[in-house]
Design an enzyme around this catalytic site. Sequence first.
Site, mmCIF file in Angstrom:
data_model
loop_
_atom_site.group_PDB
_atom_site.id
_atom_site.type_symbol
_atom_site.label_atom_id
_atom_site.label_comp_id
_atom_site.label_asym_id
_atom_site.label_seq_id
_atom_site.Cartn_x
_atom_site.Cartn_y
_atom_site.Cartn_z
ATOM 1 N N GLU A 187 -1.711 55.145 -46.252
ATOM 2 C CA GLU A 187 -1.905 56.370 -47.048
ATOM 3 C C GLU A 187 -1.659 57.607 -46.195
ATOM 4 O O GLU A 187 -1.007 58.566 -46.627
ATOM 5 C CB GLU A 187 -3.312 56.376 -47.641
ATOM 6 C CG GLU A 187 -3.716 57.660 -48.320
ATOM 7 C CD GLU A 187 -5.014 58.230 -47.780
ATOM 8 O OE1 GLU A 187 -5.009 59.411 -47.367
ATOM 9 O OE2 GLU A 187 -6.024 57.505 -47.766
ATOM 10 N N HIS A 188 -2.178 57.603 -44.973
ATOM 11 C CA HIS A 188 -1.964 58.746 -44.078
ATOM 12 C C HIS A 188 -0.485 58.933 -43.753
ATOM 13 O O HIS A 188 0.022 60.057 -43.693
ATOM 14 C CB HIS A 188 -2.747 58.549 -42.777
ATOM 15 C CG HIS A 188 -4.125 59.083 -42.824
ATOM 16 N ND1 HIS A 188 -4.592 60.034 -41.948
ATOM 17 C CD2 HIS A 188 -5.172 58.806 -43.650
ATOM 18 C CE1 HIS A 188 -5.858 60.315 -42.226
ATOM 19 N NE2 HIS A 188 -6.233 59.574 -43.258
ATOM 20 N N GLU A 204 -11.177 60.131 -36.657
ATOM 21 C CA GLU A 204 -11.948 60.060 -37.901
ATOM 22 C C GLU A 204 -13.021 58.977 -37.809
ATOM 23 O O GLU A 204 -14.159 59.167 -38.254
ATOM 24 C CB GLU A 204 -11.001 59.774 -39.069
ATOM 25 C CG GLU A 204 -11.626 59.883 -40.446
ATOM 26 C CD GLU A 204 -10.629 59.667 -41.565
ATOM 27 O OE1 GLU A 204 -11.079 59.663 -42.730
ATOM 28 O OE2 GLU A 204 -9.424 59.497 -41.299
ATOM 29 N N HIS A 255 -5.543 52.416 -45.324
ATOM 30 C CA HIS A 255 -5.830 53.825 -45.057
ATOM 31 C C HIS A 255 -4.759 54.440 -44.170
ATOM 32 O O HIS A 255 -4.328 55.580 -44.398
ATOM 33 C CB HIS A 255 -7.217 53.929 -44.398
ATOM 34 C CG HIS A 255 -7.631 55.324 -44.071
ATOM 35 N ND1 HIS A 255 -7.731 55.777 -42.772
ATOM 36 C CD2 HIS A 255 -7.960 56.374 -44.862
ATOM 37 C CE1 HIS A 255 -8.121 57.037 -42.781
ATOM 38 N NE2 HIS A 255 -8.259 57.423 -44.031
#
Length: 421
Positions: A51-52, A128, A48
Site C-alpha cells: 500500500e505504501h 512507524e 501494508h
Amino acid sequence: MMGVEISTLDNGITVVTDSMTHLGTASLGIWVGTGARDENEDEHGISHLLEHMAFKGTRRRSARRIAEEIEQVGGDINAATSVEQTSYNVRVLGEDVPLGLDILADILTEPAFAADELAREKGVIVQEIGAVMDTPDDLVFDLFQEQAFPGQAVGRSILGTPETVRGFNRDQLGAYLSRTYRGPRMVVAAAGAVDHQQVVAEAAARLKSVGGAAKPELPKAAYTGGIQLAPRELEQVHVLIGLEGCSYHHGDYHALQVLTNVLGGGMSSRLFQDVREERGLCYSIYSFHWSYADTGLFGIYAGTDTGDVGELSEAVIDQLFAAGETITEVEVARAKAQMKVGLLAALESSGARADQLARQILGFGRVIPVDEIVAKVDAVDVAMVRQAAQTLVARGRPTLTALGPESGLAPAARAVERLRG
C-alpha cells in the site's frame, strides 16, 4: 438506494457508484478484499508495504508526479490497509474523475517498485513500527489481537516487524500483488458528482490487465484467547479485556453492536458512568467489537494507575455479567439512536458513502439498502441484547493484555479468571 448503480467488468471487478447530484466533488477509490490476513508467515507486513509503495512511482509516473497531478486539480489521495481489506482513494472535482481513476489504476497495475524508493519506504515503516512500540495505548491493541488469534495471520500486526519489512524485495511485492489483487475481490466505488457509465468505461479501459481468477481461499480464523502480561516502565497500566465476538454475517451481530454501545459507546455508557464518573479510576474507557468474515473480537480498553488495576478490572467484569440481566429499554433505545445517526451520517459524505458501498459488496456481495440496515437495528430489543451479553460471557476463554508496571499486571489477570466459566 436512489442513485446507486452497479456493473461488473469482464475480469470480475465490480463498479458501483452513487450519484449525489447536489455535490460538485467526487470520492472514488479501488477497494481490494485483501489485507494482513492474506499474508503467509514470511510475508508479515507485505500488504501494508505494498500500500505504501503504491504512491512511490509507476512506469509512467514518478512519486512526485503522482502528488503533483492530483494536487494540481485540487484533489487529495490516500490509502489504508486493514486485516481483510486494502483501499486506495482520491477526492477530486467531478470533472476530474477520469484523472483520479487513471492514477489509481496506474499505481495498481504498473507499479515501478524502484529500489531506491523501496529502501526509503521500508525505512519509513520501520519508524512507524517504532512509534507503535513507544505508544502503549497502540501497542496493547496489537498484543491483544495476537493473543486472541495466536500463530495466525489474522492475529499479527498489520505493520509487520522491522526484520520482515527490511527483508522484502520487489519480486516478493510483485508476486503478492499478482496473487491477491484479483478482479472478483476488487471494487471500484465512486460517490458524489459521478456518472456511472463514465466510471465503468474508464475502469474497464484502465484495469483490463487485472486477473480475473479468484484469489486463494483463506484458512478459517481460530479464536484462542489467553493472558499476556507485558511489564513496561510506564505511568499507567493499559488493560484490554476481551472475549470472542461474532462475524458480521452472524445473526447476533446487530444485538452485539447495540450491547457494545450500551457498555462503552459514549459518555452515557455503563462503563464510562461507573468506572470513570463514579469511581474515578480512569480517564478513558470504552468497548469495541471488531467483526471479520468468519469471526469477531469484543474488547474493553482502559488505562489506569497501578494501584487501581484490580478494582477497575473487577468493575469491568461486573458490568459484563450484569449486562445479561439488567440492561434496560432506555439504554437500548439510546444505543440504537447512536448507531442510526452514525449510519445515516455516512450518506452525507461522498467519501464515507463510497467506502460503505465498497465494503458492503466485498463483505456481502451486494449493496445493502439503508432502510434494511435501519430495520435490523430497530428490530433489536432488550431481550436480544441481554441474550447477546449472556452468550458473549458464556463463550468463556477471555483474552487479556496488560501493559505497564509489573506490580499492576497480576490484579488484572486474577480478575479475568472470573470469565473462564
